[in-house]
Design an enzyme around this catalytic site. Structure first.
Site, PDB file in Angstrom:
ATOM      1  N   ASP A 152      56.061  82.500  66.249  1.00 19.40           N
ATOM      2  CA  ASP A 152      57.048  81.946  65.028  1.00 19.40           C
ATOM      3  C   ASP A 152      57.906  83.050  64.459  1.00 19.40           C
ATOM      4  OD1 ASP A 152      56.904  79.437  64.012  1.00 19.40           O
ATOM      5  OD2 ASP A 152      56.077  80.076  62.210  1.00 19.40           O
ATOM      6  N   ASP A 158      43.285  74.577  57.814  1.00 21.41           N
ATOM      7  CA  ASP A 158      42.170  74.371  58.370  1.00 21.41           C
ATOM      8  C   ASP A 158      41.214  73.152  57.823  1.00 21.41           C
ATOM      9  OD1 ASP A 158      41.685  76.168  56.643  1.00 21.41           O
ATOM     10  OD2 ASP A 158      40.970  77.596  58.154  1.00 21.41           O
TER      11      ASP A 158
END
Length: 1047
Positions: free
Chosen positions: A345, A748
């Site tokens: 990224d 998450d």
């Protein structure tokens, strides 16, 4: 090795910097019909027709499972609960109708029981849900049903769920033969069938369950539950006493303390009751191999895509990422079924070059690992292990090859270090690749998407000439003015790229610093995901996190043992563990936002004892409602995605071509009725849901993975660049209902919560050898900042529409599971009452007041009972979980340390960020370092998070000194009330003791406890000395001193 491909779909650009080899064509599995009990093929009858065990519902069950259910089970179909009718050639059992006796079948009554049918491997047709005949694709697992756990081939074989050694297995075979001989079914001298009998037993073993629950012993769990109930009752009486007996002389302190205690009680309920049904699980890898890796047949294990995410290679060293990738490439799994995707990224050329070096080194490392079965398969950690590496090694060449491999790895590290040294200073003209082309990611915030494919079937082979798993470098497109959603956005880009290039039905995501410590970890997960009963309802299999490089005492509870070994096992007994961000194997269909398959409920027994209108009143409305809901979902009008189960098969069958245009899919709708046509036409809505990529949409409808026919590597790479383009997710449901969910830095928890709300289940897998290991910050300041980020994410979820307090009540989330999720987003707010409660002892010591009035004997019983119940609950919890008392105490200490620092800041930072739009960051500044072992532990970094706990320690220490001084001055009678105040003050100091050690650093190796007691004792003795004052003469008369009043 394929070349680097970059491009931007919005700008209609596509560049290939090197010659790209064609990737291999997709692998197709044979079309077959599988048994829903054991996962084996059903086979055909003597007349060539498909064997159908149940004549009512046609539930797919093979002949051995059918015969076993009739002889040993309840003789009923698992789906419709109808009693099985006898088939021609099957033994007769009690209850069979005598009038149906077939004279031609008389000899079959005395057949040898160990005979079994050889399943035919031809394509078979089955009824789809809409009534048409479709070719049934290969399934790795089937829908869950009732109590049938497995099947065997004979009546006299006693199925056992335990694993056997080779000696035990031989003994088991001999016992089986003896039983057969006693019954006259096998001749003693008949040795020609030994091999066939062993094959029968191996087949029977393959039909056994791939895993089993191991419940906690009742002698351990029942006392634990009883004490929890007692503690809840005692807590109610305690609050009754506290509320009805206020301390009027310290009313504000009393009120604050009661409010704090009520909140603590609420917090305890949220944390305690989700641990009511803890369980353990065991897997059987040998049965998995026997069932899906039969000799002479194609390997039927499901493909897996691995995801590794990284952002900044200077903060996340490339050598660590390289070790993670190498451990994945060397995993004990079929190479053609493994693909590793690395998300960069930060668009770093350093990571790109490091992966090139890693791919080259893997050609020698992977065959070495598999040849000698070494563990772990991350070279950095394998060569640094302080164990006897010759244990269990018998090959004479091992030592020589190990030395050579260690030398090659050291040379590999030197090359990586050279790349890192080169990357520390960026050239003014930007980075340039080896062929002289400027690096496309020179501007990390404005660059095209990039994909590079290494290894694989068309890439370089290893040194032994064997194929290696595919390795793919991915860097999604970034442009100014767009929201990229950090890690969650990067993971969603990997989901789409992998769906286009490989489309494995399962995905395993890892952080770049978490390597495979157990090469069989994927097989452990497949025991659940490929289970014919449970697999289709599982959204993910979560493994516990284990860590390297933590000091023996684990000062700041970095291992999180209490959470991973107590809380997660408790959740596993309800609906499944929460997703913790790494070490998790996902079902791709669950990430796409689909609902789990719903098992058809058994028809209820009816009778004629009630009038028909009663039946209509009680049952008709519900039936009509469910039917209406089903039609609504089928037409695509509902909010869920349960319609996919029917549409997927039709769509896959129609998309045998390249399927690059949705208009092509709409052709050929002739032959369907209006309902089916509406269902297929509604697939255009998939563009609004998944984005405008027909290839990706096609992949979402392929439950068992694989690529559409007619695709080629050039078209797939171009489509992969498209799905990682900057505007692909606009006006879609990515990050809202699909993939990793946006809106929190702890994506998450949010992602797992959404899946559980849809009715999916998860499983907690704890193999004997830890599946994954990673690194954790052992420095105090870094640890607090890590906890701050987690707590901030929980606060963001609390303030969002996905808050478990009010979200998803119409779904299928179980109540105890909801309590656990509420606890995960509420716990940061405990910091406010905790801070107040830790301040109260110091205030009481300084003012001489106390929050509790004088106790009578009856009230003392409730206080004593409460403390005893707390202690006993902890002891019994440690007893059934196996957690050590040291880990439990470290967890308690850091609960206070984190609560009064990181959690407190997270609450205010979250409120400012969500309500006022102010993003506050806390910087960390290093002051000193140490090169010794665990030197990072003693590194002092100043941060504002250290202020509240430091203040609490000083306040309580001053309070202790002031309280003792006051007791000395006031005489013997004041010591009684002092003990209660001192107890609470020392409770705070003991919990903050690890923080004090971290604050003081190494201090020339002087134990912190010595420094602490030295300060306390010096202050107390100083006050005593001043009180005694032996050097001044004592005056017996009145003190002659001016009063200050004009007399």
């Amino acid at each position: 090795m394929a070349g680097l491909v970059t491009g931007s779909h919005g700008r209609n650009e596509l560049h290939v910097f090197h010659d790209a080899d064609e990737p291999r064509s997709p692998t197709h599995h044979s079309v077959t019909k599988l048994c829903r009990v054991c996962g084996d093929e059903i086979g055909l009858k003597e007349n060539g027709e498909l064997f159908a065990a149940c004549h009512e519902c046609g539930f797919p069950v093979c002949r051995p499972c059918y015969e076993y259910e009739r002889s040993e089970g309840n003789q009923r179909c698992p789906q419709c609960n109808t009693r099985y009718k006898r088939h021609k050639g099957c033994p007769r059992v009690a209850g069979d109708d005598e009038e149906n006796l077939d004279a031609d079948d008389f000899d079959d009554e005395f057949q040898i029981k160990n005979h079994h049918d050889t399943p035919d491997r031809h394509h078979v047709a089955n009824h789809s849900e809409n009534g048409d005949y479709n070719e049934q694709k290969w399934h790795t697992h089937a829908a869950a049903f009732s109590s049938v756990a497995g099947s065997v081939t004979g009546k006299d074989f006693e199925g056992d769920k335990e694993a056997y050694t080779s000696a035990e297995w031989k003994e088991r075979v001999e016992k089986w033969k003896t039983r057969q001989e006693k019954r006259g079914l096998v001749n003693k001298d008949d040795g020609g069938n030994d091999q066939g009998e062993e094959d029968d037993l191996l087949l029977a073993e393959a039909r056994q369950p791939l895993w089993r629950k191991v419940p906690i012993s009742s002698s351990l769990i029942n006392p634990y539950r009883i004490v929890i109930i007692f503690r809840l009752v005692i807590l109610c009486f305690f609050f009754h006493f506290r509320i009805l007996t206020p301390a009027y002389d310290a009313f504000p302190l009393w009120l604050i303390s009661v409010i704090c205690e009520i909140w603590f009680g609420f917090s305890w309920i949220l944390d305690q009751f989700p641990k009511w049904f803890p369980i353990n699980r065991e897997t059987y890898l040998d049965r998995l191999s026997i069932r899906f890796e039969r000799e002479g047949e194609p390997n039927r294990l499901a493909p897996v895509d691995f995801f590794v995410s990284t952002v900044d290679p200077l903060k996340e060293p490339p050598i660590i990422t390289a070790n993670t990738v190498l451990s994945i490439l060397a995993v004990d799994y079929p190479v053609e079924k493994v693909s590793c995707y690395v998300s960069d990224d930060g668009a770093s050329m350093l990571l790109f070059d490091s992966l090139s070096e890693t791919a080259e080194f893997a050609r020698r490392w992977v065959p070495f690992c598999k040849k000698y079965s070494i563990e772990p398969r991350a070279p950095e950690f394998y060569f640094s292990e302080k164990i006897d590496y010759l244990k269990d090694k018998v090959q004479p060449t091992f030592v020589k090859e190990r030395r050579a491999m260690k030398r090659e790895y050291e040379e590999f590290k030197v090359r990586i270090n050279a790349l890192v040294a080169k990357a520390t200073k960026k050239p003014e003209e930007g980075w340039v690749m080896q062929d002289g082309t400027p690096w496309p990611g020179n501007n990390t915030r404005d660059h095209p998407g990039m994909i590079q494919v290494y290894l694989g079937s068309e890439g370089a082979l290893d040194v032994e000439g064997k194929e290696l798993p595919r390795l793919v470098y991915v860097s999604r497109e970034k442009r100014p003015g767009y929201q990229h959603h950090k890690k969650a956005g990067a993971m969603n880009a990997l989901v789409r790229v992998s769906a286009v290039l490989t489309n494995a039905p399962f995905m395993l995501n890892l952080d770049c610093d978490h390597y495979l410590n157990n090469s069989k970890a994927v097989r452990e997960a497949m025991c659940f995901l490929m289970d014919p009963q449970l697999g289709k309802k599982l959204c993910y299999v979560q493994f516990p996190q284990r860590f390297d490089g933590i000091d023996r005492h684990d000062r700041y509870a970095n291992r999180n043992v209490v959470f991973f070994d107590i809380n997660m096992k408790g959740l596993d007994g309800i609906q499944g563990p929460v997703y913790v961000g790494t070490g998790c194997v996902f079902n791709r269909q669950a990430l796409y936002g689909y609902d789990p398959p719903v098992s058809e409920k058994r028809a209820k027994m009816t009778c004629d004892c009630w009038p028909s209108w009663c039946c209509c009143c009680f049952g008709g409305k519900r039936k009509s409602k469910s039917k209406k809901k089903g039609v609504k979902a089928l037409l695509g009008l509902g909010g869920g995605y349960s319609k996919k189960k029917m549409m997927g098969k039709n769509y896959s069958r129609k998309s045998s071509g390249a399927a690059f245009d949705l208009e092509e899919i709409e052709e050929g709708l002739e032959g369907y009725d209006e309902l089916e046509k509406s269902s297929l036409m509604s697939q255009k809505n998939f563009e609004k849901r998944f984005g405008q990529s027909p290839v990706f949409i096609t992949s979402t409808l392929m439950e068992d993975g694989g690529l559409p026919e007619g695709t080629n590597s050039t078209a797939l790479i171009k489509e992969a660049i498209h799905v990682i383009s900057i505007g692909y997710e606009e006006k879609t449901e990515w990050g809202k209902e699909i993939g990793w969910i946006y809106g929190s830095v702890t994506e998450d928890i949010l992602t797992g919560f959404k899946m559980h709300c849809r009715g999916w289940k998860s499983v907690y897998c704890v193999p004997k050898r830890p599946a994954f290991k990673g690194s954790a910050p052992i420095n105090l300041s870094d640890r607090l900042h890590q906890v701050l980020r987690w707590a901030l994410g929980s606060v963001e979820i609390f303030l969002s529409r996905h808050c478990p307090l009010w979200y998803g009540y119409g779904g299928k989330l179980k109540w105890l599971e909801r309590l656990a999720y509420i606890n995960t987003i509420v716990y940061p707010f405990t910091s406010i009452p905790l801070l107040a409660y830790c301040t109260i002892p110091a205030v009481c010591l300084l003012t001489g007041k106390f929050i509790i009035p004088t106790l009578n004997n009856f009230a003392s019983i409730w206080f004593l009972a409460l403390f005893l119940s707390i202690i006993v609950t902890g002891v019994l919890e440690l007893r059934w979980s196996g957690v050590s008392i040291q880990d439990w105490w470290r967890n308690e200490q850091f609960w206070v340390i984190g609560g009064v620092s990181a959690h407190l800041f997270a609450v205010f930072q979250g409120l400012l960020k969500v309500l006022a739009g102010v993003d506050t960051n806390f910087t960390v500044t290093a002051k000193a370092a140490d090169d010794a072992e665990f030197g990072e532990l003693y590194l002092f970094k100043w941060t504002t998070l250290l202020i509240p706990p430091t203040t609490l320690i000083i306040l309580n220490m001053v309070g202790v000194v002031a309280g003792v001084s006051d007791a000395i001055n006031n005489g013997y009678g004041s010591w009684g009330p002092l003990f209660g105040k001192l107890f609470f003050a020392f409770w705070v100091i003991l919990h903050l003791y690890p923080f004090l050690k971290g604050l003081m650093g190494r201090q020339n190796r002087t134990p912190t406890i010595v420094v602490l007691w030295s300060i306390l004792l010096a202050s107390i003795f100083s006050l005593v000395w001043v009180r005694i004052d032996p050097f001044l003469p004592k005056q017996t008369g009145p003190v002659l001193k001016q009063c200050g009043v004009d007399c």
